[in-house]
Design a protein around this motif. Structure first.
Motif, PDB file in Angstrom:
ATOM      1  N   SER A  25      26.389   2.232 -11.772  1.00  0.00           N
ATOM      2  CA  SER A  25      25.115   1.605 -11.436  1.00  0.00           C
ATOM      3  C   SER A  25      25.166   0.105 -11.718  1.00  0.00           C
ATOM      4  O   SER A  25      25.784  -0.345 -12.686  1.00  0.00           O
ATOM      5  CB  SER A  25      23.979   2.241 -12.249  1.00  0.00           C
ATOM      6  N   ARG A  26      24.510  -0.665 -10.892  1.00  0.00           N
ATOM      7  CA  ARG A  26      24.448  -2.117 -11.094  1.00  0.00           C
ATOM      8  C   ARG A  26      23.634  -2.476 -12.338  1.00  0.00           C
ATOM      9  O   ARG A  26      23.798  -3.548 -12.907  1.00  0.00           O
ATOM     10  CB  ARG A  26      23.824  -2.793  -9.868  1.00  0.00           C
ATOM     11  N   LYS A  27      22.750  -1.576 -12.741  1.00  0.00           N
ATOM     12  CA  LYS A  27      21.918  -1.816 -13.917  1.00  0.00           C
ATOM     13  C   LYS A  27      22.414  -0.987 -15.098  1.00  0.00           C
ATOM     14  O   LYS A  27      21.638  -0.550 -15.942  1.00  0.00           O
ATOM     15  CB  LYS A  27      20.454  -1.489 -13.609  1.00  0.00           C
ATOM     16  N   ALA A  28      23.721  -0.766 -15.153  1.00  0.00           N
ATOM     17  CA  ALA A  28      24.298   0.098 -16.182  1.00  0.00           C
ATOM     18  C   ALA A  28      23.944  -0.362 -17.587  1.00  0.00           C
ATOM     19  O   ALA A  28      23.580   0.439 -18.447  1.00  0.00           O
ATOM     20  CB  ALA A  28      25.816   0.162 -16.022  1.00  0.00           C
ATOM     21  N   TYR A  66      28.480   8.158 -13.058  1.00  0.00           N
ATOM     22  CA  TYR A  66      27.376   7.610 -12.263  1.00  0.00           C
ATOM     23  C   TYR A  66      26.678   6.467 -12.999  1.00  0.00           C
ATOM     24  O   TYR A  66      26.343   5.435 -12.401  1.00  0.00           O
ATOM     25  CB  TYR A  66      26.368   8.707 -11.935  1.00  0.00           C
TER      26      TYR A  66
END
Length: 413
Positions: A144-147, A140
């Protein structure tokens, strides 16, 4: 007017560089302080007692030399490790990439196993379910785009929590500090397989490249950044060294008090036994949280760093493609873990040993670059003391690997 416009830009640059350095420090530190190291430390402290302090000190010294060389070469050449290897010895980068990725996979299976053990100690969840849930959480995070930002913050927060909680248990267990310090330099027993395993679990395989590749991805490279990069590497090693000794002393206090720690049986979890003996059920819960935090950060570190080696096979790989590959990497690790029958603790010890066998190859390439390939680092005078200490460390790690290869594979039996 021009000066006023450049001031915010300079401040932004300094802030960005500080952020990248901190994230690299904690990525390296939390990768080095994974469930493998925790389980290995407990297992070997029970076996050797205070004499294992020598193994801890040896791992810190080796770590310092390895990290200083790798961080410098990567940031000065502005290339990923496998690309550097190929530029030096054609084809060696592919070999290094395959070994690191495979070693990272072995380690990540152990990391997921450690996460399962951690949640078992924390909330009583079956280790298989705990590993499954933790693996899904890792997937997960990378979806995420903000990983990238999330990973940086998670590493720092969980890293600080691990140190604080382990310090508490160390004070409660009241270890024989004087004896540990003596055995650090004059050990009663030296076991090469154990030292190779603990070195592999803290600096072997993918771990030694984690912080350097994070700096490269963040753009903190070049001669202009070499002093802060070297300082950051030293600070990271100090963080790791502190955690190693604190954890060792916490478990040593329990062992020295006469408490019997069971190392036999498929479900043996020596570290959890030690924490429970030191602080009761509360200590067991603390251990569970520490182990789970260490495992989750190591799942992220192993996946992130291992997949950074894909660049040698596809130079145009994008960040999104690498995140997808990272998700696949974690998924494969999870599936293998769920299908294996090997005891989690035994797997964690083996993972460190295997990566200790991988370490000498990569280190040899980097020390050779520092010694003979100044053309890849134009304008930089490489410190001679670091080259010579690197050569000695190379010889030592090759010797330890040769002496302990059979014993390491016996950990799986």
């Amino acid at each position: 007017m021009a000066a006023q416009e450049s001031a915010p830009s300079t401040a932004e640059y300094v802030k960005s560089r500080r952020s990248s350095l901190i994230s690299a420090i904690f990525l390296m530190a939390t990768s080095a302080i994974g469930p493998g190291f925790i389980t290995q430390t407990a297992t070997f402290t029970v076996a050797l007692g205070a004499a294992f302090a020598f193994g801890i000190l040896a791992s810190i010294v080796i770590d310092f030399i390895v990290q200083q060389n790798i961080w410098r070469v990567v940031t000065l050449t502005k290339m990923h490790s496998s690309e550097i290897a190929n530029a030096t010895i054609p084809g060696s980068g592919y070999v290094l990439a395959v070994l690191v990725i495979f070693g990272g996979l072995v380690f990540n299976i152990g990391n997921i196993a450690g996460a399962g053990l951690g949640l078992n100690a924390l909330v009583g969840l079956d280790p298989k379910w705990g590993g499954f849930i933790s693996g899904l959480l890792g997937i997960y995070i990378f979806s995420s785009r903000k990983a990238s930002t999330f990973i940086d913050r998670l590493m720092i927060g969980l890293g600080l929590a691990m140190i604080a909680l382990t310090l508490y248990v160390m004070f409660v267990s009241n270890p024989p500090v004087g004896e540990a310090l003596k055995q650090s330099v004059m050990p009663d027993t030296i076991d090469f397989a154990m030292i190779t395993t603990i070195v592999g679990g803290t600096v072997g395989g993918y771990i030694c490249y984690a912080g350097a590749h994070r700096l490269l991805d963040k753009g903190t490279v070049g001669i202009e950044n070499i002093h802060v990069v070297s300082s950051a590497a030293t600070k990271g090693i100090l963080v790791v060294g502190l955690m190693r000794y604190v954890l060792f002393l916490a478990i040593l206090g329990v062992v020295a008090s006469g408490v019997t720690i069971d190392l036999s049986g498929q479900a043996a979890n020596p570290a959890s036994q030690a924490f429970q003996a030191a602080a009761g059920n509360f200590g067991l819960r603390i251990f569970g949280l520490i182990l789970w935090a260490a495992a989750l950060t190591s799942i992220i570190g192993a996946a992130y760093t291992s997949m950074s080696f894909l660049k040698v096979f596809k130079t145009s790989i994008t960040e999104r493609q690498r995140n997808v590959a990272t998700i696949v990497f974690i998924t494969i690790s999870l599936v293998i873990y769920l299908s294996m029958g090997t005891a989690p603790a035994a797997l964690l010890v083996f993972a460190g040993g295997f990566n200790g066998l991988v370490l000498p190859l990569g280190l040899t390439i980097f020390v050779y670059i520092a010694w003979r390939r100044a053309d890849l680092m134009p304008g930089y005078h490489y410190p001679r003391w670091l080259i010579w200490s690197g050569i000695v460390t190379c010889a030592l790690t090759w010797y330890m690997a040769a002496m302990s290869v059979t014993a390491i594979f016996n950990y799986l039996k």
